[in-house]
Design an enzyme around this catalytic site. Structure first.
Site, PDB file in Angstrom:
ATOM      1  N   VAL A 295       0.867  -1.179   0.000  1.00 27.84           N
ATOM      2  CA  VAL A 295       0.000   0.000   0.000  1.00 27.84           C
ATOM      3  C   VAL A 295       0.901   1.225   0.000  1.00 27.84           C
ATOM      4  CG1 VAL A 295      -1.765   1.279   1.242  1.00 27.84           C
ATOM      5  CG2 VAL A 295      -1.820  -1.220   1.211  1.00 27.84           C
ATOM      6  N   ASN A 394      22.720  -2.378 -13.429  1.00 24.74           N
ATOM      7  CA  ASN A 394      23.431  -3.066 -14.498  1.00 24.74           C
ATOM      8  C   ASN A 394      24.198  -2.096 -15.405  1.00 24.74           C
ATOM      9  OD1 ASN A 394      22.367  -5.481 -13.492  1.00 24.74           O
ATOM     10  ND2 ASN A 394      20.520  -5.252 -14.695  1.00 24.74           N
ATOM     11  N   GLY A 445       9.684   1.989   2.291  1.00 24.56           N
ATOM     12  CA  GLY A 445       9.110   2.391   3.564  1.00 24.56           C
ATOM     13  C   GLY A 445       9.996   3.316   4.360  1.00 24.56           C
TER      14      GLY A 445
END
Length: 514
Positions: A295, A394, A445
């Protein structure tokens, strides 16, 4: 002995005369005597220490610009304690080598939940080989190829890296072709005959089945191959860009902005809107099909980044209080509804995009191809989406990032700059996002040191831009308002948008059938 010593003496004398000749030509071309005379006249009333300082500055400006003398690669640990690549840049400044900066690049490897021991061990070996190969590339060929190039020549550096990588890709292709040729030469063992069809029971009609035919699940798309060691290209390119910024006493985001806008320096820079993960979902989530992975909350565009994070922290506290309860018991998935296979069903993508694309943003995350493939094909409309999540991993160079964001801007697509799962404490990602002028930045987060470091870097840059009067506002950050759409629809005599369901009927039927 005498003749040999005399020969060396004559050689040394000739070398000194040659050096003197070069010095005289340099002074004559740069008009050094006149510059010194002007400098002494301007510093006549200054103290001797000030005069020496002015002389030092004068000679430093006349010195040869810094050039790359050595690039060092090391195997270090990322935020999850897994191996990744660190790159250091050494430059020759006034005839002395000096360590300028270092960067740590994130790997492209995913962190899989509940992976089998054999699979986890194979991925661990693959990651170790990728980092070891990258370290070898950096310390040998790449450092030789870049020696003598000025860090400010980013385009030249990226071209050298691109050419080197293309040669490695060709070597790998030839190696695979050789292995395939050797396999074809071996005697193939004949395959056993197919088993006979099951005999029909007595009384069973032909063509009738006892069970319902299940909808076949499409096989997953083949994983795009990643050349082992390719992270060396992206890490070195970023390290050179950061070196150039430090030598010019500029922040990295400003140098990246100059790469994207080479004609004129932008007077205003904008802060991307944060996409903050508040709840991470997974196999323990209540959803039967595990349709949600996380979320994400986006602060209001009118807030500063710091204000937005403070509000999100309060929201997160309330969420944590709400979900602090034992998870519901896991239920077995019904036949034909395997949660792990639902992400491979792409038939409903077009229906969802056509129904919701005008009312919300549909961002392609996992389905996004690598930047090199997007630039190679020039096609960013498959799958249908409002934008893409781009990541610096990369073989992606700074020039590639500038090119892909320009391509997204030309197509009116949204660019979301995101971090990989294998993060590090290097905060250069934030500078790249601001310098490239992307709409959103996805840092994960509000926890763990490697993420908080990036959030703090975002706050610092925002404060710097405010102090310099260079903080701009992106009008595209203002989302369309559902209330305004409802008012427009009402005036036009149509039904207000707010009265319509979030998911139209045809979409819900499609999801139910899936």
């Amino acid at each position: 002995m005498g003749e040999e010593g005399g020969g060396r003496s004559c050689g040394t004398t000739r070398e000194l005369q040659k050096l003197k000749q070069q010095a005289m030509e340099y002074y004559r071309e740069n008009d050094v005597p006149r510059r010194l005379e002007e400098l002494l006249n301007s510093t006549f009333y200054l103290q001797p220490a000030d005069v020496y300082g002015h002389l030092a500055n004068c000679f430093s400006k006349l010195a040869k610009p810094p050039t790359i003398c050595k690039v060092v690669g090391r195997n270090v640990l990322d935020g999850l304690g897994l191996p990744t690549l660190q790159v250091e840049i050494f430059c020759t400044i006034q005839n002395f080598p000096k360590n300028i900066c270092s960067v740590v690049i994130s790997t492209h490897f995913e962190v899989r939940e509940n992976a089998l021991p054999e699979q986890a061990e194979a991925e661990e070996v693959e990651r170790s080989e990728a980092v070891s190969t990258a370290v070898q590339w950096v310390n040998k060929t790449i450092t030789e190829e870049l020696r003598g190039i000025a860090p400010s020549s980013q385009a030249e550096v990226d071209q050298v890296l691109r050419t080197f990588f293309e040669s490695k890709v060709q070597e790998e292709k030839e190696r695979r072709q050789l292995e395939k040729g050797l396999e074809d030469q071996t005697i193939s063992i004949p395959s056993p005959p197919p088993p006979p069809p099951p005999a029909r029971k007595k009384g069973q009609r032909q063509g009738r089945t006892d069970t319902l035919t299940e909808k076949p699940i499409l096989p997953p798309e083949p994983v795009e191959p990643v050349l082992s060691g390719s992270m060396a290209i992206g890490a070195v390119s970023l390290a050179v860009a950061k070196t150039s910024a430090m030598l010019d006493n500029n922040p990295l985001y400003l140098n990246i902005a100059l790469l994207k806008h080479p004609q004129e320096q932008p007077t205003k820079l904008t802060i991307p809107l944060l996409m903050v993960s508040l709840v991470s979902c997974g196999k323990s989530s209540p959803g039967k099909l595990n349709l949600m992975k996380e979320v994400i909350c986006i602060p209001h565009p009118g807030l500063t980044a710091k204000q937005g994070v403070e509000m999100l922290l309060e929201i997160q506290k309330h969420i944590n209080k709400t979900i602090e309860m034992p998870p519901p018991p896991k239920t077995e998935t019904k036949k034909g509804h395997n949660g792990n296979k639902r992400s491979q069903d792409s038939e409903q993508w077009d229906s969802i995009y056509n129904a919701l694309g005008s009312r919300c943003y549909i961002i392609a995350g996992t389905t996004s191809k690598s930047i090199s493939k997007l630039l190679e094909n020039g096609n960013i409309s498959i799958p249908k989406s409002s934008g893409l999540i781009i990541k610096h991993t990369n073989q992606t160079t700074m020039s590639d990032l500038v090119q892909i964001t320009n391509l997204l801007d030309s197509k009116k697509h949204i660019a979301v700059f995101g971090s990989t799962e294998g993060e590090s404490s290097d905060d250069s990602l934030v500078d790249l996002a601001i310098g490239l002028g992307v709409r959103f930045i996805k840092l994960g987060g509000l926890s763990r040191g490697e993420r908080v470091t990036k959030y703090n870097r975002l706050f610092t840059i925002e404060e710097e831009l405010v102090q310099k009067g260079a903080l701009g506002f992106n009008e595209e950050h203002t989302f369309f308002s559902l209330h305004e759409e409802a008012e427009k629809a009402t005036v036009a005599g149509g039904p207000p948008e707010l009265l319509e369901p979030i998911f139209p009927t045809e979409v819900m039927e499609g999801l139910a059938k899936a």
